[in-house]
Design a protein around this motif. Sequence first.
Motif, PDB file in Angstrom:
ATOM      1  N   CYS A 155      -6.592   3.364  -3.148  1.00 24.54           N
ATOM      2  CA  CYS A 155      -5.002   2.117  -2.795  1.00 24.54           C
ATOM      3  C   CYS A 155      -3.829   2.106  -3.484  1.00 24.54           C
ATOM      4  CB  CYS A 155      -6.474   1.012  -3.466  1.00 24.54           C
ATOM      5  SG  CYS A 155      -5.625   0.081  -3.320  1.00 24.54           S
ATOM      6  N   PRO A 156      -3.247   1.571  -3.018  1.00 20.70           N
ATOM      7  CA  PRO A 156      -1.517   0.975  -3.423  1.00 20.70           C
ATOM      8  C   PRO A 156      -1.977   0.645  -5.007  1.00 20.70           C
ATOM      9  CG  PRO A 156      -1.658   0.217  -1.278  1.00 20.70           C
ATOM     10  CD  PRO A 156      -3.269   0.750  -1.221  1.00 20.70           C
ATOM     11  N   ASP A 247       3.052  -0.541   3.430  1.00 23.17           N
ATOM     12  CA  ASP A 247       3.249  -0.162   2.292  1.00 23.17           C
ATOM     13  C   ASP A 247       2.109   1.487   2.526  1.00 23.17           C
ATOM     14  OD1 ASP A 247       2.387   1.667  -0.367  1.00 23.17           O
ATOM     15  OD2 ASP A 247       2.840   0.415  -1.224  1.00 23.17           O
ATOM     16  N   ASN A 248       3.108   3.185   2.611  1.00 20.20           N
ATOM     17  CA  ASN A 248       2.346   3.790   2.918  1.00 20.20           C
ATOM     18  C   ASN A 248       2.205   5.105   2.365  1.00 20.20           C
ATOM     19  OD1 ASN A 248       0.567   5.712   4.420  1.00 20.20           O
ATOM     20  ND2 ASN A 248       2.563   7.042   4.932  1.00 20.20           N
ATOM     21  N   SER A 249       2.202   4.389   0.685  1.00 19.23           N
ATOM     22  CA  SER A 249       1.671   5.463  -0.725  1.00 19.23           C
ATOM     23  C   SER A 249       0.691   6.301  -0.593  1.00 19.23           C
ATOM     24  CB  SER A 249       1.639   4.374  -1.775  1.00 19.23           C
ATOM     25  OG  SER A 249       0.841   3.695  -1.674  1.00 19.23           O
ATOM     26  N   ALA A 364       6.224   1.728   8.319  1.00 19.58           N
ATOM     27  CA  ALA A 364       5.656   2.373   7.172  1.00 19.58           C
ATOM     28  C   ALA A 364       6.623   2.998   6.456  1.00 19.58           C
ATOM     29  CB  ALA A 364       5.215   3.504   7.203  1.00 19.58           C
ATOM     30  N   LYS A 365       6.931   2.469   4.855  1.00 18.55           N
ATOM     31  CA  LYS A 365       7.145   3.075   4.140  1.00 18.55           C
ATOM     32  C   LYS A 365       6.600   4.369   2.580  1.00 18.55           C
ATOM     33  CE  LYS A 365      11.316   1.864   0.645  1.00 18.55           C
ATOM     34  NZ  LYS A 365      12.028   0.206   0.040  1.00 18.55           N
ATOM     35  N   LEU A 366       7.395   4.845   2.741  1.00 14.06           N
ATOM     36  CA  LEU A 366       6.695   6.039   1.419  1.00 14.06           C
ATOM     37  C   LEU A 366       6.993   4.930   0.158  1.00 14.06           C
ATOM     38  CD1 LEU A 366       4.614   7.922   0.191  1.00 14.06           C
ATOM     39  CD2 LEU A 366       6.944   9.646   0.704  1.00 14.06           C
ATOM     40  N   GLU A 367       6.345   4.322  -0.271  1.00 16.15           N
ATOM     41  CA  GLU A 367       6.410   3.151  -1.620  1.00 16.15           C
ATOM     42  C   GLU A 367       6.395   4.056  -2.989  1.00 16.15           C
ATOM     43  OE1 GLU A 367       8.470   1.276  -1.657  1.00 16.15           O
ATOM     44  OE2 GLU A 367       8.082  -0.297  -0.038  1.00 16.15           O
ATOM     45  N   PRO A 530       9.689  11.193   6.238  1.00 18.72           N
ATOM     46  CA  PRO A 530       9.952  10.840   5.065  1.00 18.72           C
ATOM     47  C   PRO A 530       9.036   9.569   4.689  1.00 18.72           C
ATOM     48  CG  PRO A 530      11.919  10.862   5.908  1.00 18.72           C
ATOM     49  CD  PRO A 530      11.294  11.382   7.401  1.00 18.72           C
ATOM     50  N   ASN A 531       8.391   8.935   5.610  1.00 17.99           N
ATOM     51  CA  ASN A 531       7.398   8.058   5.711  1.00 17.99           C
ATOM     52  C   ASN A 531       5.919   8.245   5.935  1.00 17.99           C
ATOM     53  OD1 ASN A 531       7.538   7.711   8.203  1.00 17.99           O
ATOM     54  ND2 ASN A 531       7.981   5.581   8.628  1.00 17.99           N
TER      55      ASN A 531
END
Length: 588
Positions: A155-156, A247-249, A364-367, A530-531
């Motif tokens: 989970c984030p 959020d794709n962390s 989506a973004k890699l946070e 990158p994401n």
Amino acid sequence: MTAGTERQFSPCIATGAERSKFEQLKADSDHLRDPLLEELSNTLPQFSDGAVQLLKFHGSYQQDNRDNRQKGQDKDWQMMLRLRSPGGRIPASLYLALDELADRLGNGTMRATTRQAFQLHGVRKHNLKEVIGTIVRGMGSTLAACGDINRNVMCPAAPYDKGAYPAARQLADDIADTLSPQAAEGAYLDLWVDGELSYRLKPRRAVKQVRERQQQGAVFSGDASEPLYGGTYLPRKFKCAVTVPGDNSVDLLTQDIGLVAFADAGGALKGCNVYVGGGMGRTHNKEETFARTADPLGYVDAEHVLDLVQAILALQRDYGDRQTRRHARMKYLIHDQGIAWFKQELKLRYFPHPIKGMRLEPKAKLEDYLGWHRQSAGLWFVGIPLLCGRLSGDLKRGLRELVATYQLEVRLTPNQDLLLCNIGTAQRATLREALAELGITTPEEPSLLARHAIACPALPLCGLAVTEAERILPEVLDRLDAQLRRLEISKSILVRMTGCPNGCARPYMAELGLVGDGVNQYQLWLGGTPNLQRLAEPYLERMPLERLESTLEPLLLGWKAAGGRRSFGDYVHKLGRSDVVSLLETTR
């Protein structure tokens, strides 16, 4: 035919297939108790092969330190411990207990994994019960951190008190509790804390109600004491992650089940987009094994999400391949049968509620949450970069002092970084100074290549590793950084590295993936994003690491000449396989 009759011959296997040797080992173990219980009391420095397989369900792998191997000498046997920490949450008291155990009974280090849990290395067999018992008494657990069972739920890590983040964290906790084994929990407590039942998991009432439905219909395994898993548990490991839109962390598409949680204006969970069938593991020279990204299944309302999760697990329990372990993950079931079959079978037998069309999600973004962030009114958290997740030396000692002094909660990220949480506004200045004394002056600004690069532990302890990863990643990144500077390229590249093809650092999603395939030799994978939305492709089978820069130079120059507007992965993908191969062949 009733569900009970259908499973009478072979619980948990819908096909009624004859059990393999490994399946029989699980069935004969009294829910993961034997022969571990007996072997814990002998004086041998290692467990038997059968006990080693069951030990994984209890969160431990038996390893030997290959750096210490000597001809004619016994192996340097030791245990690795992995925790169950949904969403990466580590309370201050548990963190301090782990730190002390690592120094006293481990190898002096702690390691944040890519699934948001700590690992301890170097634990001797005769100390294993004390270490796990101390973790349990410190309100932690290692149960189901490994083995053919649901693993740590991701989970984030950011403890934001806004949007869908609180709902996602709660859902991750609830999934972990819903999918926790029941009979095996009793065996776990018998082995490690002498059967003290006060340490049992304490799920919320809503979770208890869902777990009661594990005794019903096709979800029921046929084993009343282990209603969801049955006596043979799953065909292979199972992984879940929850996140919020955008959020794709958590690397969502690499999971067996990936959930995107939508909340209403008040923060209450409305429902989830559901993805199924992702997985990274593969075997060299076995084309029938492969990395795969998850398929969209549909949107499910909040009140049915937990029932859906356990229904999906039950379907995989029944139809996953139990004869060939390398073909046992759910990704292969969906690949072979198709997502349409999977969804139809799910609705026909396991899940009676609606599965709707997917809801629209933002890009989506890699946070990563590095640096200082407002957590909620009057509270802050700070994200600290940990390359490869390894905590040791002065940094480990300094963080222990900060956690102990301010009773800070720790959260681990899927990028192997560490968050210090619940920092009062009045404490910020003092903590900034303390972090600066540890060399962390700008936690929000690590070098671009190191920021999202991850690696698996590999040598010397992992028994599967064929070459280095964690120990040489810093050198590899320094070399790549020097090359990018020399070529006057300012954009970064997402790099991931593993010592074998099993994919623990998820290299197949990277723009540049290095996958161990021999001593100082790596498969070269290119073209992820990158994401983390697209699989990379393999381009070279065995690239000597010494040729890394010369191999990449033509591609990097082409990327620069194209203007660098796209990411490196997108440039490779758009260029096309034949042109990429042609550029790589100019260096051979």
